[in-house]
Design a protein around this motif. Structure first.
Motif, mmCIF file in Angstrom:
data_model
loop_
_atom_site.group_PDB
_atom_site.id
_atom_site.type_symbol
_atom_site.label_atom_id
_atom_site.label_comp_id
_atom_site.label_asym_id
_atom_site.label_seq_id
_atom_site.Cartn_x
_atom_site.Cartn_y
_atom_site.Cartn_z
ATOM 1 N N GLN A 192 37.343 48.833 62.906
ATOM 2 C CA GLN A 192 38.537 48.876 62.053
ATOM 3 C C GLN A 192 39.731 49.393 62.831
ATOM 4 O O GLN A 192 40.802 48.789 62.837
ATOM 5 C CB GLN A 192 38.314 49.840 60.879
ATOM 6 C CG GLN A 192 37.656 49.242 59.687
ATOM 7 C CD GLN A 192 37.583 50.264 58.560
ATOM 8 O OE1 GLN A 192 37.610 51.471 58.777
ATOM 9 N NE2 GLN A 192 37.481 49.770 57.351
ATOM 10 N N GLU B 175 47.077 46.792 51.357
ATOM 11 C CA GLU B 175 45.818 47.466 51.684
ATOM 12 C C GLU B 175 44.885 47.328 50.475
ATOM 13 O O GLU B 175 45.033 48.048 49.466
ATOM 14 C CB GLU B 175 46.106 48.938 51.999
ATOM 15 C CG GLU B 175 44.902 49.853 52.091
ATOM 16 C CD GLU B 175 44.099 49.753 53.379
ATOM 17 O OE1 GLU B 175 44.045 48.650 53.949
ATOM 18 O OE2 GLU B 175 43.528 50.773 53.797
ATOM 19 N N GLY C 24 41.634 48.072 48.812
ATOM 20 C CA GLY C 24 40.543 49.035 48.965
ATOM 21 C C GLY C 24 41.061 50.296 49.634
ATOM 22 O O GLY C 24 40.838 50.532 50.819
ATOM 23 N N LEU C 25 41.781 51.114 48.866
ATOM 24 C CA LEU C 25 42.361 52.346 49.443
ATOM 25 C C LEU C 25 41.266 53.328 49.836
ATOM 26 O O LEU C 25 41.376 53.995 50.872
ATOM 27 C CB LEU C 25 43.314 53.001 48.420
ATOM 28 C CG LEU C 25 43.916 54.335 48.850
ATOM 29 C CD1 LEU C 25 44.856 54.160 50.040
ATOM 30 C CD2 LEU C 25 44.656 54.999 47.675
ATOM 31 N N GLY C 26 40.206 53.437 49.028
ATOM 32 C CA GLY C 26 39.132 54.386 49.335
ATOM 33 C C GLY C 26 39.683 55.794 49.463
ATOM 34 O O GLY C 26 40.476 56.239 48.634
ATOM 35 N N ASN C 27 39.286 56.493 50.516
ATOM 36 C CA ASN C 27 39.845 57.842 50.664
ATOM 37 C C ASN C 27 41.127 57.851 51.474
ATOM 38 O O ASN C 27 41.686 58.916 51.737
ATOM 39 C CB ASN C 27 38.807 58.840 51.187
ATOM 40 C CG ASN C 27 38.477 58.629 52.645
ATOM 41 O OD1 ASN C 27 39.310 58.181 53.425
ATOM 42 N ND2 ASN C 27 37.253 58.937 53.021
ATOM 43 N N GLY C 28 41.586 56.658 51.866
ATOM 44 C CA GLY C 28 42.919 56.538 52.465
ATOM 45 C C GLY C 28 42.950 56.600 53.984
ATOM 46 O O GLY C 28 44.034 56.675 54.575
ATOM 47 N N THR D 50 42.197 54.215 56.344
ATOM 48 C CA THR D 50 42.884 53.098 56.998
ATOM 49 C C THR D 50 44.324 52.990 56.505
ATOM 50 O O THR D 50 45.205 52.572 57.261
ATOM 51 C CB THR D 50 42.131 51.766 56.810
ATOM 52 O OG1 THR D 50 41.782 51.598 55.434
ATOM 53 C CG2 THR D 50 40.865 51.735 57.655
ATOM 54 N N ASP E 21 43.214 49.809 44.460
ATOM 55 C CA ASP E 21 41.838 50.261 44.252
ATOM 56 C C ASP E 21 41.612 50.346 42.748
ATOM 57 O O ASP E 21 42.554 50.264 41.953
ATOM 58 C CB ASP E 21 41.570 51.626 44.926
ATOM 59 C CG ASP E 21 40.101 51.759 45.377
ATOM 60 O OD1 ASP E 21 39.188 51.565 44.541
ATOM 61 O OD2 ASP E 21 39.872 52.044 46.563
ATOM 62 N N ARG E 22 40.367 50.530 42.382
ATOM 63 C CA ARG E 22 40.056 50.646 40.952
ATOM 64 C C ARG E 22 40.757 51.851 40.360
ATOM 65 O O ARG E 22 41.278 51.823 39.257
ATOM 66 C CB ARG E 22 38.551 50.787 40.750
ATOM 67 C CG ARG E 22 37.794 49.539 41.088
ATOM 68 C CD ARG E 22 36.433 49.484 40.407
ATOM 69 N NE ARG E 22 35.915 48.150 40.577
ATOM 70 C CZ ARG E 22 35.244 47.747 41.661
ATOM 71 N NH1 ARG E 22 34.979 48.589 42.647
ATOM 72 N NH2 ARG E 22 34.831 46.499 41.760
ATOM 73 N N ARG F 130 41.379 57.693 44.478
ATOM 74 C CA ARG F 130 40.401 58.712 44.869
ATOM 75 C C ARG F 130 40.659 59.178 46.307
ATOM 76 O O ARG F 130 39.795 59.721 46.959
ATOM 77 C CB ARG F 130 38.973 58.156 44.756
ATOM 78 C CG ARG F 130 38.507 57.932 43.332
ATOM 79 C CD ARG F 130 37.057 57.473 43.261
ATOM 80 N NE ARG F 130 36.846 56.204 43.930
ATOM 81 C CZ ARG F 130 36.181 56.047 45.056
ATOM 82 N NH1 ARG F 130 35.644 57.068 45.680
ATOM 83 N NH2 ARG F 130 36.040 54.849 45.603
ATOM 84 N N ASP G 10 40.990 46.329 38.869
ATOM 85 C CA ASP G 10 40.167 45.415 39.674
ATOM 86 C C ASP G 10 41.095 44.481 40.458
ATOM 87 O O ASP G 10 41.899 43.761 39.856
ATOM 88 C CB ASP G 10 39.255 44.622 38.735
ATOM 89 C CG ASP G 10 38.222 43.802 39.503
ATOM 90 O OD1 ASP G 10 38.476 43.428 40.673
ATOM 91 O OD2 ASP G 10 37.158 43.527 38.933
ATOM 92 N N ILE G 11 40.938 44.497 41.776
ATOM 93 C CA ILE G 11 41.810 43.698 42.646
ATOM 94 C C ILE G 11 41.749 42.210 42.280
ATOM 95 O O ILE G 11 42.728 41.486 42.436
ATOM 96 C CB ILE G 11 41.415 43.907 44.119
ATOM 97 C CG1 ILE G 11 41.717 45.347 44.537
ATOM 98 C CG2 ILE G 11 42.110 42.926 45.042
ATOM 99 C CD1 ILE G 11 41.017 45.798 45.813
ATOM 100 N N ASP H 50 39.221 45.979 52.860
ATOM 101 C CA ASP H 50 37.988 46.709 53.228
ATOM 102 C C ASP H 50 37.222 46.961 51.937
ATOM 103 O O ASP H 50 37.107 48.093 51.478
ATOM 104 C CB ASP H 50 38.355 48.023 53.930
ATOM 105 C CG ASP H 50 37.119 48.816 54.360
ATOM 106 O OD1 ASP H 50 36.021 48.219 54.432
ATOM 107 O OD2 ASP H 50 37.257 50.022 54.629
ATOM 108 N N TRP I 147 36.494 35.033 45.209
ATOM 109 C CA TRP I 147 37.933 35.119 44.909
ATOM 110 C C TRP I 147 38.786 35.730 46.034
ATOM 111 O O TRP I 147 39.988 35.470 46.110
ATOM 112 C CB TRP I 147 38.168 35.915 43.613
ATOM 113 C CG TRP I 147 37.543 37.286 43.593
ATOM 114 C CD1 TRP I 147 36.306 37.612 43.104
ATOM 115 C CD2 TRP I 147 38.099 38.514 44.091
ATOM 116 N NE1 TRP I 147 36.065 38.958 43.263
ATOM 117 C CE2 TRP I 147 37.149 39.547 43.866
ATOM 118 C CE3 TRP I 147 39.309 38.851 44.693
ATOM 119 C CZ2 TRP I 147 37.371 40.872 44.232
ATOM 120 C CZ3 TRP I 147 39.528 40.179 45.054
ATOM 121 C CH2 TRP I 147 38.567 41.168 44.827
#
Ligand code: SAM
Length: 159
Positions: free
Chosen positions: A14, A34, A36-40, A42, A59-60, A63, A79-80, A98, A113
């Motif tokens: 990545q 971006e 899928g931010l996740g924990n941020g 990337t 992101d959903r 977080r 939901d993306i 991601d 999709w």
């Protein structure tokens, strides 16, 4: 290979790819998306690489670490698959997704999709970086930086 080794290689891929595509994106108009931010992690790296560009994260729910959380106007929750539709035609210079899970059945649904969405948000010449393969005629596969195993991460240019 242990799961730890595999995780380290994925993060290395990545980082190396996000560094390598800077020169492909520089000089192009348009925001960075971006997915899928996740924990941020990337997101934070993209922010360093593209300090003057709008970066919109999805992101959903939020977080991420507070220091790696986008301002509210650049954070899209939900939901993306649905929320991304509002950004079709935005002319992004770069879209990074991601959102792979490593579970083939779940990823197969995402792949029904995600490729269309990535194509639809990019400007012609824009770059897609993805943890899942994006098979679309309009997305030309680009070579990975040296040292990254084929199939670990993917780079495309929107034709
Ligand atoms: N790149 C991030 C980082 O460096 O911190 C990690 C992203 S994490 C692997 C994937 C994220 O994508 C998760 O936070 C998950 O909630 C989100 N995600 C996956 N599928 C999604 C979907 N269909 N809609 C919204 N968010 C999704």
């Amino acid at each position: 290979m242990s799961r730890l080794d595999s995780f380290i290689r994925r993060l290395t891929a990545q980082r190396d790819i996000l560094n390598a595509i800077v020169e492909l994106v520089d000089g192009r108009e348009g925001p960075v998306l971006e997915f899928g931010l996740g924990n941020g992690r990337t997101y934070d790296h993209l922010r360093e690489q593209f300090p003057d560009r709008r970066i919109i994260a999805f992101d959903r729910e939020v977080r991420s670490y507070s220091s790696s959380t986008p301002p509210a106007e650049n954070m899209v929750t939900g939901d993306i698959r649905q929320s991304g539709q509002d950004f079709l035609g935005i002319g992004a210079a770069l879209a990074h997704a991601d959102i792979g899970t490593g579970h083939d059945d779940i990823d197969a649904i995402t792949l029904t999709w995600l490729p269309q969405l990535m194509e639809g948000v990019l400007a012609p010449g824009g770059i897609a970086v993805s943890g899942l393969p994006l098979e679309r005629d309009a997305l030309e596969p680009l070579p990975l930086p040296p040292g990254i195993k084929e199939g670990r991460y993917f780079i495309y240019r929107r034709r």
